[in-house]
Motif scaffolding. Structure first.
Motif, PDB file in Angstrom:
ATOM      1  N   UNK A 238       1.025  -1.199  -0.041  1.00 19.82           N
ATOM      2  CA  UNK A 238       0.094   0.012  -0.005  1.00 19.82           C
ATOM      3  C   UNK A 238       0.974   1.303  -0.001  1.00 19.82           C
ATOM      4  N   UNK A 239       1.897   1.167   0.851  1.00 20.61           N
ATOM      5  CA  UNK A 239       2.467   2.484   0.978  1.00 20.61           C
ATOM      6  C   UNK A 239       3.527   2.667  -0.367  1.00 20.61           C
ATOM      7  N   UNK A 240       3.777   1.337  -0.656  1.00 19.15           N
ATOM      8  CA  UNK A 240       4.458   1.774  -2.270  1.00 19.15           C
ATOM      9  C   UNK A 240       3.644   2.466  -3.243  1.00 19.15           C
ATOM     10  N   UNK A 241       2.497   2.491  -3.224  1.00 15.64           N
ATOM     11  CA  UNK A 241       1.602   3.017  -4.296  1.00 15.64           C
ATOM     12  C   UNK A 241       1.160   4.357  -3.652  1.00 15.64           C
ATOM     13  N   UNK A 242       1.194   4.687  -2.425  1.00 20.22           N
ATOM     14  CA  UNK A 242       0.606   5.892  -1.918  1.00 20.22           C
ATOM     15  C   UNK A 242       1.227   6.984  -2.006  1.00 20.22           C
ATOM     16  N   UNK A 243       0.504   8.143  -2.454  1.00 22.58           N
ATOM     17  CA  UNK A 243       1.272   9.326  -2.543  1.00 22.58           C
ATOM     18  C   UNK A 243       1.855   9.851  -1.267  1.00 22.58           C
ATOM     19  N   UNK A 244       2.918  10.874  -1.363  1.00 22.35           N
ATOM     20  CA  UNK A 244       3.359  11.189   0.145  1.00 22.35           C
ATOM     21  C   UNK A 244       2.796  12.660  -0.020  1.00 22.35           C
ATOM     22  N   UNK A 245       1.933  13.098   1.166  1.00 20.44           N
ATOM     23  CA  UNK A 245       1.260  14.339   1.218  1.00 20.44           C
ATOM     24  C   UNK A 245       1.031  14.612   2.688  1.00 20.44           C
ATOM     25  N   UNK A 246       1.075  15.876   3.041  1.00 14.57           N
ATOM     26  CA  UNK A 246       0.819  16.221   4.377  1.00 14.57           C
ATOM     27  C   UNK A 246      -0.793  16.261   4.441  1.00 14.57           C
ATOM     28  N   UNK A 247      -1.396  16.294   5.696  1.00 18.24           N
ATOM     29  CA  UNK A 247      -2.751  16.400   5.732  1.00 18.24           C
ATOM     30  C   UNK A 247      -3.100  17.753   5.641  1.00 18.24           C
ATOM     31  N   UNK A 248      -2.205  18.687   6.099  1.00 16.54           N
ATOM     32  CA  UNK A 248      -2.306  20.159   6.020  1.00 16.54           C
ATOM     33  C   UNK A 248      -2.782  20.517   4.475  1.00 16.54           C
ATOM     34  N   UNK A 249      -1.843  20.090   3.701  1.00 18.87           N
ATOM     35  CA  UNK A 249      -1.773  20.543   2.231  1.00 18.87           C
ATOM     36  C   UNK A 249      -2.925  19.733   1.590  1.00 18.87           C
ATOM     37  N   UNK A 250      -2.804  18.349   1.939  1.00 23.20           N
ATOM     38  CA  UNK A 250      -4.066  17.498   1.086  1.00 23.20           C
ATOM     39  C   UNK A 250      -5.078  17.667   1.430  1.00 23.20           C
ATOM     40  N   UNK A 251      -5.749  18.343   2.683  1.00 22.04           N
ATOM     41  CA  UNK A 251      -7.200  18.198   3.274  1.00 22.04           C
ATOM     42  C   UNK A 251      -7.564  19.615   3.903  1.00 22.04           C
ATOM     43  N   UNK A 252      -6.589  20.001   4.924  1.00 17.91           N
ATOM     44  CA  UNK A 252      -7.125  20.970   5.779  1.00 17.91           C
ATOM     45  C   UNK A 252      -7.194  22.479   4.847  1.00 17.91           C
TER      46      UNK A 252
END
Length: 356
Positions: A238-252
């Motif tokens: 899963x982590x191999x496929x998952x994008x790296x992004x912060x919760x602040x930038x991605x959602x908040x």
């Protein structure tokens, strides 16, 4: 509705070298000389609202044993290990899906493992207010810190000023320069971004669906396997496929249902030795000695952390950071402490990773 506390404990704490290393990061250290490590303090801080079985710690797989040693109340399946760092959004999604596998109706608290809070009573009042709010409304709540100075080292949250304790967030602002920070503080409707969050399980999963569908898709594919023996193997894929992004930038920063609850709780993110100096008790000459037998002569404004058995004399020195471990030594001016992180990396390149 049951409340779970998610402790994010995967950082390296590179600005606290040489005390903090890749083998034992700062969250697992008694960095303040209190008798408790930072992650232990974080755990105890939330015990007023969460039972031991309601905690989840998300950390690097290399640190699982450290978590189990320092938080013996936790069971092994409460320590979620990431195979690689993917920033805070995947970390929070992992914990949220783990909760959902056992309890589809829950409130979640998300907190870093390595912050300091000195005013526990005010903190508990703030947490209870946030939990009361998310039990009634489908909002994403973040804890904002009432600024005490125009600090350029923190991100800021701009909110719509009003009479309610929880305010509507207008926007998140990156770390400012000093003139901008002064404007923020003077305006009265800016808070420091603490990185602590409160939301219901359903609200945060809906936010992932709307704003970070690629992250949610990765977890949806494997969600039915979170409770069986193959979880570790599944998370690796899963982590191999998952994008790296912060919760602040991605959602908040994208959501329109974000609230901030501002508080004065004696908070520090303990990001540098200078921040430890700021919150520590000082002698008559404004020195801070965390550990070690130290004689100070014509010395002022220093922060010193030596191995307990070490004896040292500091003479005619001002505003230094002096940190010693059994195999490393740091001597730096406080004003240059932001260079510790890149110098640590340079040291590793020159002498090997075993030193960092």
């Amino acid at each position: 509705m049951k409340t779970y506390c998610i402790i994010m404990a995967g950082g390296v704490g590179s600005r606290f070298w040489p005390a903090s290393t890749s083998k034992t990061p700062k969250q697992f250290l008694d960095i303040l000389g209190t008798g408790q490590t930072l992650i232990q303090q974080t755990y105890e801080r939330f015990r007023f609202v969460c039972e031991p079985d309601s905690f989840l710690v998300v950390t690097n797989e290399d640190y699982k044993e450290l978590v189990m040693e320092q938080l013996p109340d936790l069971k092994e399946d409460q320590v979620l290990t990431e195979p690689t760092m993917r920033n805070t959004a995947p970390c929070i999604a992992y914990a949220a899906y783990k909760v959902a596998a056992n309890n589809e109706e829950a409130n979640l608290i998300v907190t870093p493992a390595d912050h300091l809070i000195l005013k526990q009573r005010e903190f508990e009042t703030t947490v209870n207010s946030a939990l009361e709010h998310i039990s009634k409304y489908d909002d994403l709540v973040t804890l904002g810190i009432k600024p005490t100075r125009p600090d350029t080292g923190y991100g800021y949250i701009e909110y719509e000023a009003g009479s309610d304790r929880l305010q509507t967030v207008k926007q998140f602002r990156e770390k400012p320069d000093l003139p901008t920070a002064e404007e923020f503080v003077e305006s009265g409707n800016f808070a420091w971004n603490s990185g602590m969050f409160f939301w219901s399980l359903s609200t945060i999963l809906e936010a992932f669906e709307k704003h970070l569908p690629l992250v949610k898709k990765c977890f949806d594919v494997y969600s039915d396997k979170f409770l069986n023996h193959s979880e570790g193997e599944v998370i690796d894929k899963l982590y191999n496929d998952c994008p790296a992004i912060s919760i602040d930038f991605g959602i908040m920063e994208k959501a329109d249902n974000v609230k901030v609850i501002e508080a004065d709780i004696g908070w520090s993110d303990l990001g540098t030795w200078g921040s430890v100096y700021d919150v520590s008790e000082k002698d008559a000459n404004q020195n801070v000695v965390i550990s070690g037998k130290t004689l100070l002569e014509n010395a002022s404004g220093n922060v010193v952390n030596l191995t307990p058995e070490k004896v040292a004399i500091l003479q005619d020195v001002q505003d230094l950071i002096i940190v010693e471990t059994k195999d490393a030594l740091l001597i730096s001016s406080k004003k240059s402490e932001q260079n510790i992180k890149p110098l640590r990396a340079k040291l590793g390149q020159q002498f090997g990773d075993e030193h960092i």
